[in-house]
Scaffold this active site. Structure first.
Site, PDB file in Angstrom:
ATOM      1  N   THR A  36       4.740  17.420   3.102  1.00 17.57           N
ATOM      2  CA  THR A  36       3.459  17.482   3.817  1.00 17.57           C
ATOM      3  C   THR A  36       2.351  17.912   2.864  1.00 17.57           C
ATOM      4  O   THR A  36       1.242  17.378   2.906  1.00 17.57           O
ATOM      5  CB  THR A  36       3.548  18.463   5.010  1.00 17.57           C
ATOM      6  OG1 THR A  36       4.649  18.092   5.834  1.00 17.57           O
ATOM      7  CG2 THR A  36       2.281  18.429   5.840  1.00 17.57           C
ATOM      8  N   ASP A 219       3.893   8.936   6.753  1.00 17.68           N
ATOM      9  CA  ASP A 219       4.820  10.063   6.715  1.00 17.68           C
ATOM     10  C   ASP A 219       6.145   9.648   7.360  1.00 17.68           C
ATOM     11  O   ASP A 219       6.167   8.735   8.194  1.00 17.68           O
ATOM     12  CB  ASP A 219       4.203  11.239   7.487  1.00 17.68           C
ATOM     13  CG  ASP A 219       4.961  12.537   7.275  1.00 17.68           C
ATOM     14  OD1 ASP A 219       5.751  12.624   6.326  1.00 17.68           O
ATOM     15  OD2 ASP A 219       4.746  13.474   8.073  1.00 17.68           O
ATOM     16  N   GLU A 220       7.250  10.301   7.000  1.00 12.73           N
ATOM     17  CA  GLU A 220       8.581  10.043   7.595  1.00 12.73           C
ATOM     18  C   GLU A 220       8.886   8.535   7.599  1.00 12.73           C
ATOM     19  O   GLU A 220       9.301   7.957   8.603  1.00 12.73           O
ATOM     20  CB  GLU A 220       8.657  10.590   9.024  1.00 12.73           C
ATOM     21  CG  GLU A 220       8.361  12.073   9.158  1.00 12.73           C
ATOM     22  CD  GLU A 220       9.484  12.966   8.643  1.00 12.73           C
ATOM     23  OE1 GLU A 220      10.426  12.441   8.034  1.00 12.73           O
ATOM     24  OE2 GLU A 220       9.388  14.184   8.842  1.00 12.73           O
TER      25      GLU A 220
END
Length: 716
Positions: A36, A219-220
């Site tokens: 992050t 993200d992810e």
């Protein structure tokens, strides 16, 4: 510039990824490696060092919580209104695009989002209208079918199903599509599918977003499914830089459509992609990381990385072998108590399990000891029935064509409008091609109801008119408070003196507080605050409430634990056919199960306990269990075996010693006595050490497999 933007705070691998000048980047970020931070610093680097407009960057996350965290951290650094930045979930971003282009996708301006419960209710109604037997075809399975098709970008008229059940599902899918289109409703799958179709069919809109977004960050990335990957591709122009962050070792959502293969696909589709590996872990001790690395190493289809830490090795991982699930729970709860005495906070301790059903025995023990706990992943705030009822009142007042909301609250609280009345109104509505709500005055004119029923319907009709006028004045908290009062929902729960009713009243009060907080939110210029709040309730549905976590033991499934971390973790039920699950073994899905174990291990920061039971009661009978293969994949030098000690079972001369099993099969054919099953003959043996099993043909109980070390067989 704020100190929050400081490349010197990054390690070398993180800094290389953040400052990469290659157009496309794939960052393989191990658990606890600061992904992050890297994502946020990349955004800041583009803005501060490369003069990107903050509004030319699209950052896509998988949860509203992650989106909020990124926005909050950006707000600490950038002196702009970050609410207008393009940071959000796939659904949130697509909703924003649809809201701006509603006419181009044939949606009404105030189209509404429906959740899973609403979806199932619509399907049930369609099945009833079409006289489809719901004993063979389950509405939940139809919803799953529809959502899966939408995740694959397949409309009802393009399916290629040829088996009977799927053909029936598709008939319902077609009727469902028609119903939603006529009612101005979109489900979660539709939000993304309709956005994708818009970009495919409308070059003007596609060009607009191509020109708008200079950089897209995801993200992810390992959790993307087919349609999400397709959406990213179509939103990317030749000039757009793409920065994908993910971890193939944490891909655990294959069962809901996630494609870990997208990581490999990305490198093929985006030529010249540079791959970065973040391997320094800032969360766990050395022993915990060694265990995680050793387990995941047994998976073949992975890009490969090795987590390490500057921290010490820390405590050994404790592997506890319990006699049964009760013994397992007792050990876990007593150990939790000792950690609480050591000044660990309750919310720093988590119990993780493979299946929801495992929680019961731990809950019982926690209740007995008076230790508070929370089950993470239960009903969330906006999923609670009383909250959804109030929202439904708002929805029908905003959009009279919302038949789904009408169905939900026309008789909530009870006002004498039963199923017979609803059926009459449905038929009248269908015949006259108007919504259920708008049918009421027309139906009353034609006197199709008794006076009593007509009066009840008219009362409901007028109530919604009053709510409409309320929504046109004052602020949101006042409006919601008034709806709760005049709908009689508050008085309904006040009359009921139970604890459950009191809890519902507290939830209704909390909804007013949520509305108060929402007044501070920036909303899209294309929507009203009412529309924005209704969308908020749908998109937030399924997100946990942070304040619920205070001073409670945290209990959750391994799937729910992803993205979380705790100083003390108990990973329980590590037995074959439980974890890994029987289904995963039978369906050759062992690698995803092992990734799930890797996720569980890496939730722990300081102390990790892994437990298994020698015997577990399942489906009403007692079964002897083999320890999970994942336990044997952990190096011996990082673990301490505690609990069951095989040696204590072999002191008496007449107790069969496991060590003699392989000496010319001395046990084979021996007659033995078992305390519960009586007399029998040993007919087979397998395994070694504490896991040695024997098969005994008992005179009365039949053939049983027993763990030799705990069976206490006596030779006769």
């Amino acid at each position: 510039m704020s100190s929050n933007y400081n490349l010197n705070n990054l390690n070398e691998a993180q800094r290389d990824a953040v400052c990469n000048l290659t157009q496309n980047s794939l960052v393989i970020a191990g658990a606890g490696s600061g992904k992050t931070r890297v994502l946020i610093q990349r955004i800041l680097w583009l803005i501060e060092d490369n003069e990107f407009s903050p509004f030319s960057i699209l950052a896509v996350t998988f949860t509203n919580k992650a989106a909020r965290e990124i926005k909050t951290r950006l707000a600490d650094t950038l002196n702009i209104s970050i609410e207008s930045m393009w940071v959000g979930t796939f659904h949130g971003i697509c909703y924003r695009i649809l809201r701006a282009n509603y006419q181009k996708v044939s949606l009404p301006k105030n189209f509404q989002i429906i959740d899973t419960d609403d979806q199932i209710r619509i399907i049930k109604r369609i099945m009833k209208d079409n006289e489809i037997d719901n004993s063979q075809i389950l509405p939940k399975q139809v919803a799953w079918y529809i959502n899966k098709k939408k995740d694959q970008s397949v409309r009802s008229h393009k399916t290629k199903d040829d088996d009977f059940i799927s053909i029936q599902y598709n008939k319902i899918y077609r009727a469902y599509e028609q119903y939603c289109n006529e009612s101005g409703l979109v489900d979660f799958g539709e939000i993304i599918l309709r956005t994708l179709e818009l970009l495919k069919k409308n070059n003007e809109v596609k060009s607009y977003y191509h020109n708008l977004f200079r950089s897209i960050l995801i993200d992810e990335f390992q959790d993307t499914n087919t349609i999400q990957y397709e959406l990213i591709k179509i939103m990317t122009s030749k000039e757009t830089s793409v920065f994908a962050v993910g971890d193939d070792d944490q891909s655990i959502y294959g069962w809901r459509g996630a494609k870990v293969e997208n990581i490999d696909k990305f490198q093929k589709d985006y030529k010249g992609t540079k791959v970065f590996r973040l391997e320094q872990n800032y969360r766990s001790t050395g022993n915990i990381l060694n265990a995680a690395n050793s387990v995941i190493l047994n998976n073949n289809s992975r890009m490969g990385k090795n987590l390490w830490t500057d921290d010490k090795n820390g405590d050994l991982i404790k592997i506890f072998s319990a006699s049964d699930e009760g013994d397992e729970a007792t050990f876990v709860i007593e150990t939790i108590q000792s950690h609480i005495y050591e000044d660990y906070k309750k919310n720093e301790i988590a119990i993780l399990y493979r299946s929801n059903a495992q929680s019961r025995v731990f809950e019982e023990k926690l209740i007995m000891k008076g230790i508070p706990y929370k089950i993470y992943g239960g009903f969330r705030f906006f999923e609670r029935a009383e909250i959804k009822d109030v929202v439904a009142y708002m929805r029908i007042a905003v959009s009279s064509i919302d038949d789904n909301s009408f169905e939900r609250i026309v008789n909530t609280p009870p006002r004498g409008i039963g199923e017979k009345t609803k059926n009459l109104l449905r038929e009248f509505s269908k015949k006259n091609k108007v919504s259920l709500y708008d049918s009421i005055p027309l139906a009353l004119e034609q006197s199709i109801f008794t006076k009593k029923t007509g009066d009840a319907l008219l009362e409901f009709y007028n109530l919604i008119q009053v709510i409409k006028s309320i929504l046109e004045k004052d602020d949101l908290p006042f409006q919601i408070n008034e709806i709760i009062k005049i709908s009689q929902m508050k008085s309904m729960y006040e009359k009921n003196k139970t604890e459950q009713a009191r809890s519902k009243l507290e939830n209704l009060d909390e909804l007013v507080s949520a509305a108060q907080e929402f007044l501070n939110a920036d909303i899209d210029e294309n929507e009203t605050i009412i529309d924005a709040f209704l969308t908020h309730t749908s998109l937030e549905s399924g997100e946990g409430q942070g304040n619920d976590w205070d001073e409670c033991i945290q209990m959750m499934t391994l799937h729910s634990s992803k993205g979380l971390e705790f100083p003390v973790v108990f990973l329980v039920g590590l037995e074959e056919n439980l974890f890994p699950s029987r289904m995963s073994v039978e369906e050759d899905n062992l690698e995803e199960e092992r990734r799930l174990c890797y996720v569980g291990i890496t939730r722990a920061r300081h102390k990790l306990y892994m437990t298994h039971a020698q015997m577990r009661r399942q489906y009403g009978s007692e079964n002897y269990c083999m320890p999970s293969r994942f336990l044997s994949e952990i190096p011996e030098d990082v673990v301490e075996q505690i609990g069951f000690n095989p040696k204590k079972f072999f002191k008496k001369e007449n107790i069969i010693d496991k060590k003699n099993i392989y000496k010319e099969n001395s046990i084979m054919g021996k007659r033995v006595l078992h305390k519960k099953f009586g007399e029998g003959v040993v007919i087979s043996a397998e395994g070694a050490d504490a896991n040695t099993r024997v098969q005994v043909s008992f005179d009365e109980a039949g053939i049983k497999w027993l763990i030799l070390a705990i069976a206490n067989l006596e030779e006769i």
